[in-house]
Scaffold this motif. Structure first.
Motif, PDB file in Angstrom:
ATOM      1  N   GLY A   1       4.164  37.925 -15.906  1.00 54.97           N
ATOM      2  CA  GLY A   1       3.308  36.811 -16.279  1.00 54.97           C
ATOM      3  C   GLY A   1       3.442  36.390 -17.709  1.00 54.97           C
ATOM      4  O   GLY A   1       2.694  35.560 -18.200  1.00 54.97           O
ATOM      5  N   ASN A   2       4.431  36.928 -18.432  1.00 56.60           N
ATOM      6  CA  ASN A   2       4.560  36.663 -19.859  1.00 56.60           C
ATOM      7  C   ASN A   2       5.660  35.657 -20.170  1.00 56.60           C
ATOM      8  O   ASN A   2       5.864  35.290 -21.312  1.00 56.60           O
ATOM      9  CB  ASN A   2       4.842  37.978 -20.607  1.00 56.60           C
ATOM     10  N   LYS A   3       6.407  35.190 -19.137  1.00 52.99           N
ATOM     11  CA  LYS A   3       7.499  34.261 -19.384  1.00 52.99           C
ATOM     12  C   LYS A   3       6.987  32.828 -19.417  1.00 52.99           C
ATOM     13  O   LYS A   3       5.906  32.518 -18.947  1.00 52.99           O
ATOM     14  CB  LYS A   3       8.566  34.417 -18.298  1.00 52.99           C
ATOM     15  N   ALA A   4       7.828  31.936 -19.952  1.00 55.45           N
ATOM     16  CA  ALA A   4       7.477  30.517 -19.989  1.00 55.45           C
ATOM     17  C   ALA A   4       7.405  29.987 -18.563  1.00 55.45           C
ATOM     18  O   ALA A   4       8.129  30.430 -17.690  1.00 55.45           O
ATOM     19  CB  ALA A   4       8.514  29.749 -20.789  1.00 55.45           C
ATOM     20  N   GLY A   5       6.537  29.008 -18.327  1.00 50.99           N
ATOM     21  CA  GLY A   5       6.399  28.438 -16.995  1.00 50.99           C
ATOM     22  C   GLY A   5       5.071  28.824 -16.391  1.00 50.99           C
ATOM     23  O   GLY A   5       4.021  28.583 -16.979  1.00 50.99           O
ATOM     24  N   PHE A   6       5.074  29.442 -15.258  1.00 55.87           N
ATOM     25  CA  PHE A   6       3.827  29.818 -14.588  1.00 55.87           C
ATOM     26  C   PHE A   6       3.068  30.855 -15.410  1.00 55.87           C
ATOM     27  O   PHE A   6       3.640  31.835 -15.882  1.00 55.87           O
ATOM     28  CB  PHE A   6       4.127  30.375 -13.195  1.00 55.87           C
ATOM     29  N   SER A   7       1.790  30.649 -15.588  1.00 56.62           N
ATOM     30  CA  SER A   7       0.955  31.599 -16.325  1.00 56.62           C
ATOM     31  C   SER A   7      -0.476  31.484 -15.841  1.00 56.62           C
ATOM     32  O   SER A   7      -0.948  30.402 -15.516  1.00 56.62           O
ATOM     33  CB  SER A   7       1.021  31.320 -17.828  1.00 56.62           C
ATOM     34  N   MET A   8      -1.146  32.583 -15.791  1.00 57.02           N
ATOM     35  CA  MET A   8      -2.569  32.575 -15.446  1.00 57.02           C
ATOM     36  C   MET A   8      -3.417  32.917 -16.670  1.00 57.02           C
ATOM     37  O   MET A   8      -4.563  33.325 -16.550  1.00 57.02           O
ATOM     38  CB  MET A   8      -2.840  33.563 -14.302  1.00 57.02           C
ATOM     39  N   GLY A   9      -2.844  32.752 -17.852  1.00 54.81           N
ATOM     40  CA  GLY A   9      -3.629  32.988 -19.061  1.00 54.81           C
ATOM     41  C   GLY A   9      -2.996  33.963 -20.033  1.00 54.81           C
ATOM     42  O   GLY A   9      -3.684  34.565 -20.845  1.00 54.81           O
ATOM     43  N   GLY A  10      -1.680  34.134 -19.980  1.00 56.26           N
ATOM     44  CA  GLY A  10      -0.992  34.974 -20.947  1.00 56.26           C
ATOM     45  C   GLY A  10      -0.933  36.443 -20.586  1.00 56.26           C
ATOM     46  O   GLY A  10      -0.640  37.292 -21.428  1.00 56.26           O
ATOM     47  N   GLU A  11      -1.203  36.774 -19.316  1.00 50.78           N
ATOM     48  CA  GLU A  11      -1.161  38.173 -18.923  1.00 50.78           C
ATOM     49  C   GLU A  11       0.257  38.734 -19.081  1.00 50.78           C
ATOM     50  O   GLU A  11       1.238  38.042 -18.863  1.00 50.78           O
ATOM     51  CB  GLU A  11      -1.594  38.330 -17.452  1.00 50.78           C
ATOM     52  N   ARG A  12       0.364  39.987 -19.443  1.00 50.71           N
ATOM     53  CA  ARG A  12       1.668  40.591 -19.674  1.00 50.71           C
ATOM     54  C   ARG A  12       2.247  41.225 -18.411  1.00 50.71           C
ATOM     55  O   ARG A  12       3.444  41.324 -18.269  1.00 50.71           O
ATOM     56  CB  ARG A  12       1.573  41.630 -20.789  1.00 50.71           C
ATOM     57  N   CYS A  13       1.387  41.670 -17.494  1.00 46.64           N
ATOM     58  CA  CYS A  13       1.914  42.282 -16.277  1.00 46.64           C
ATOM     59  C   CYS A  13       0.825  42.288 -15.200  1.00 46.64           C
ATOM     60  O   CYS A  13      -0.358  42.131 -15.488  1.00 46.64           O
ATOM     61  CB  CYS A  13       2.405  43.701 -16.531  1.00 46.64           C
ATOM     62  N   TYR A  14       1.284  42.466 -13.957  1.00 48.64           N
ATOM     63  CA  TYR A  14       0.375  42.567 -12.822  1.00 48.64           C
ATOM     64  C   TYR A  14       0.739  43.810 -12.018  1.00 48.64           C
ATOM     65  O   TYR A  14       1.895  44.236 -12.006  1.00 48.64           O
ATOM     66  CB  TYR A  14       0.507  41.343 -11.891  1.00 48.64           C
TER      67      TYR A  14
ATOM     68  N   VAL B   1      -0.197  35.434  -1.808  1.00 53.54           N
ATOM     69  CA  VAL B   1      -1.432  36.051  -1.323  1.00 53.54           C
ATOM     70  C   VAL B   1      -2.263  36.559  -2.491  1.00 53.54           C
ATOM     71  O   VAL B   1      -3.496  36.535  -2.465  1.00 53.54           O
ATOM     72  CB  VAL B   1      -1.100  37.215  -0.358  1.00 53.54           C
ATOM     73  N   VAL B   2      -1.585  37.013  -3.536  1.00 52.62           N
ATOM     74  CA  VAL B   2      -2.262  37.580  -4.700  1.00 52.62           C
ATOM     75  C   VAL B   2      -2.547  36.517  -5.767  1.00 52.62           C
ATOM     76  O   VAL B   2      -3.645  36.435  -6.314  1.00 52.62           O
ATOM     77  CB  VAL B   2      -1.404  38.714  -5.319  1.00 52.62           C
ATOM     78  N   LEU B   3      -1.539  35.672  -6.042  1.00 56.11           N
ATOM     79  CA  LEU B   3      -1.622  34.736  -7.165  1.00 56.11           C
ATOM     80  C   LEU B   3      -1.986  33.314  -6.762  1.00 56.11           C
ATOM     81  O   LEU B   3      -2.256  32.486  -7.621  1.00 56.11           O
ATOM     82  CB  LEU B   3      -0.290  34.728  -7.925  1.00 56.11           C
ATOM     83  N   GLY B   4      -1.968  33.010  -5.466  1.00 54.57           N
ATOM     84  CA  GLY B   4      -2.451  31.721  -5.006  1.00 54.57           C
ATOM     85  C   GLY B   4      -1.405  30.621  -4.947  1.00 54.57           C
ATOM     86  O   GLY B   4      -0.221  30.809  -5.227  1.00 54.57           O
ATOM     87  N   PHE B   5      -1.886  29.425  -4.586  1.00 56.52           N
ATOM     88  CA  PHE B   5      -0.995  28.286  -4.393  1.00 56.52           C
ATOM     89  C   PHE B   5      -0.386  27.778  -5.695  1.00 56.52           C
ATOM     90  O   PHE B   5       0.668  27.142  -5.688  1.00 56.52           O
ATOM     91  CB  PHE B   5      -1.738  27.153  -3.687  1.00 56.52           C
ATOM     92  N   GLU B   6      -1.048  28.016  -6.822  1.00 56.18           N
ATOM     93  CA  GLU B   6      -0.460  27.605  -8.102  1.00 56.18           C
ATOM     94  C   GLU B   6       0.886  28.301  -8.302  1.00 56.18           C
ATOM     95  O   GLU B   6       1.872  27.688  -8.724  1.00 56.18           O
ATOM     96  CB  GLU B   6      -1.404  27.934  -9.256  1.00 56.18           C
ATOM     97  N   TYR B   7       0.926  29.577  -7.983  1.00 60.10           N
ATOM     98  CA  TYR B   7       2.175  30.330  -8.087  1.00 60.10           C
ATOM     99  C   TYR B   7       3.220  29.781  -7.114  1.00 60.10           C
ATOM    100  O   TYR B   7       4.380  29.577  -7.474  1.00 60.10           O
ATOM    101  CB  TYR B   7       1.911  31.804  -7.801  1.00 60.10           C
ATOM    102  N   LEU B   8       2.823  29.527  -5.866  1.00 62.88           N
ATOM    103  CA  LEU B   8       3.768  29.048  -4.868  1.00 62.88           C
ATOM    104  C   LEU B   8       4.309  27.671  -5.216  1.00 62.88           C
ATOM    105  O   LEU B   8       5.488  27.384  -4.993  1.00 62.88           O
ATOM    106  CB  LEU B   8       3.108  29.029  -3.488  1.00 62.88           C
ATOM    107  N   SER B   9       3.469  26.799  -5.756  1.00 62.36           N
ATOM    108  CA  SER B   9       3.954  25.471  -6.129  1.00 62.36           C
ATOM    109  C   SER B   9       5.010  25.573  -7.218  1.00 62.36           C
ATOM    110  O   SER B   9       5.972  24.799  -7.251  1.00 62.36           O
ATOM    111  CB  SER B   9       2.791  24.590  -6.602  1.00 62.36           C
ATOM    112  N   TYR B  10       4.865  26.555  -8.103  1.00 63.69           N
ATOM    113  CA  TYR B  10       5.856  26.781  -9.161  1.00 63.69           C
ATOM    114  C   TYR B  10       7.150  27.365  -8.604  1.00 63.69           C
ATOM    115  O   TYR B  10       8.250  26.936  -8.955  1.00 63.69           O
ATOM    116  CB  TYR B  10       5.257  27.712 -10.208  1.00 63.69           C
ATOM    117  N   LYS B  11       7.046  28.313  -7.686  1.00 63.69           N
ATOM    118  CA  LYS B  11       8.231  28.989  -7.156  1.00 63.69           C
ATOM    119  C   LYS B  11       9.006  28.123  -6.163  1.00 63.69           C
ATOM    120  O   LYS B  11      10.236  28.240  -6.050  1.00 63.69           O
ATOM    121  CB  LYS B  11       7.825  30.293  -6.466  1.00 63.69           C
ATOM    122  N   LEU B  12       8.310  27.268  -5.417  1.00 63.52           N
ATOM    123  CA  LEU B  12       8.961  26.529  -4.331  1.00 63.52           C
ATOM    124  C   LEU B  12       9.360  25.108  -4.709  1.00 63.52           C
ATOM    125  O   LEU B  12      10.030  24.438  -3.922  1.00 63.52           O
ATOM    126  CB  LEU B  12       8.037  26.497  -3.111  1.00 63.52           C
TER     127      LEU B  12
END
Length: 244
Positions: free
Chosen positions: A1-14, A33-44
């Protein structure tokens, strides 16, 4: 969660403990399932492709497709039949030449075969089933008035019902609003599965609009997509999660 692009608030790891199927191990879409549709919209988003062309009057048209393997774009048959498709499609900012176009005669499913393979697609999308009231996300390129380009639009909703058309083809009814241009775009569950593609709205000769009634938004189910593609091009095989 620390790379540029998708972020849920600057978290370093999950950390997540979850048993995975062999198909799930091939990608990280299951993290929806864990990170929600925001994550999927970024990945897909890199798999969702605008398809452009002109209608019989010479007006510019647009639809949506999904890159399902290294040389195949899935879309709706009516997207390919209602316009003369441009000879190229743009994937990740690069133009790729269309080698062939195929449309199913009954199911609203079509495919575009590419002449050259995009080099940066490292994994493939996964298809799966859905259930009533499951949360979904639609993705597509409906034209936005007074804007200078085509833009990817993502919208959440839920599955409302399953219906059959007059050809006995299964469809999903869902609540997220889709517009002309969304046709052919993926309908995605929180598991990261494509559970259908957006098809035409269901309405009766414009009477829905005259009476200010919202039309039904519908999509072709993944099982029908799989059957149609086998008939169109047996060499193209979907990755379908059946938890076997």
């Amino acid at each position: 969660g620390n790379k540029a692009g998708f972020s849920m608030g600057g978290e370093r790891c999950y950390y997540c403990v979850l048993g995975l199927t062999e198909i799930q191990k091939q990608n990280t879409f299951w993290l929806g399932v864990v990170l929600g549709f925001e994550y999927l919209s970024y990945k897909l988003r890199e798999y969702v492709i605008p398809i452009t062309g002109k209608d019989k009057n010479g007006d510019i048209c647009i639809g949506t497709g999904t890159l399902i393997d290294e040389e195949t774009i899935l879309t709706c048959a009516h997207v390919l039949n209602d316009m003369t498709v441009d000879p190229n499609v743009e994937i990740q900012g690069v133009q790729y030449t269309i080698a062939d176009i195929k449309s199913h005669s009954c199911t609203d499913v079509g495919i575009i075969k590419l002449k050259n393979r995009p080099p940066n697609i490292k994994t493939r999308v996964v298809f799966g089933d859905t259930k009533i009231l499951e949360g979904i996300m639609s993705m597509g390129y409906p034209p936005v008035p007074f804007t200078k380009d085509c833009y990817l639009i993502c919208q959440r909703g839920e599955v409302n019902s399953f219906v059959k058309d007059y050809c006995d083809v299964n469809h999903i009814l869902y609540s997220s609003i889709t517009r002309p241009g969304n046709s052919g775009g993926p309908i995605i569950s929180k598991c990261g599965h494509i559970v259908g593609i957006c098809a035409r709205q269901l309405e009766n000769d414009g009477s829905f609009r005259e009476k200010n009634i919202i039309p039904f938004y519908c999509g072709v189910t993944s099982d029908e997509i799989e059957k149609a593609i086998k008939e169109l091009d047996p060499s193209t095989e979907l990755i379908y999660e059946r938890y076997e």
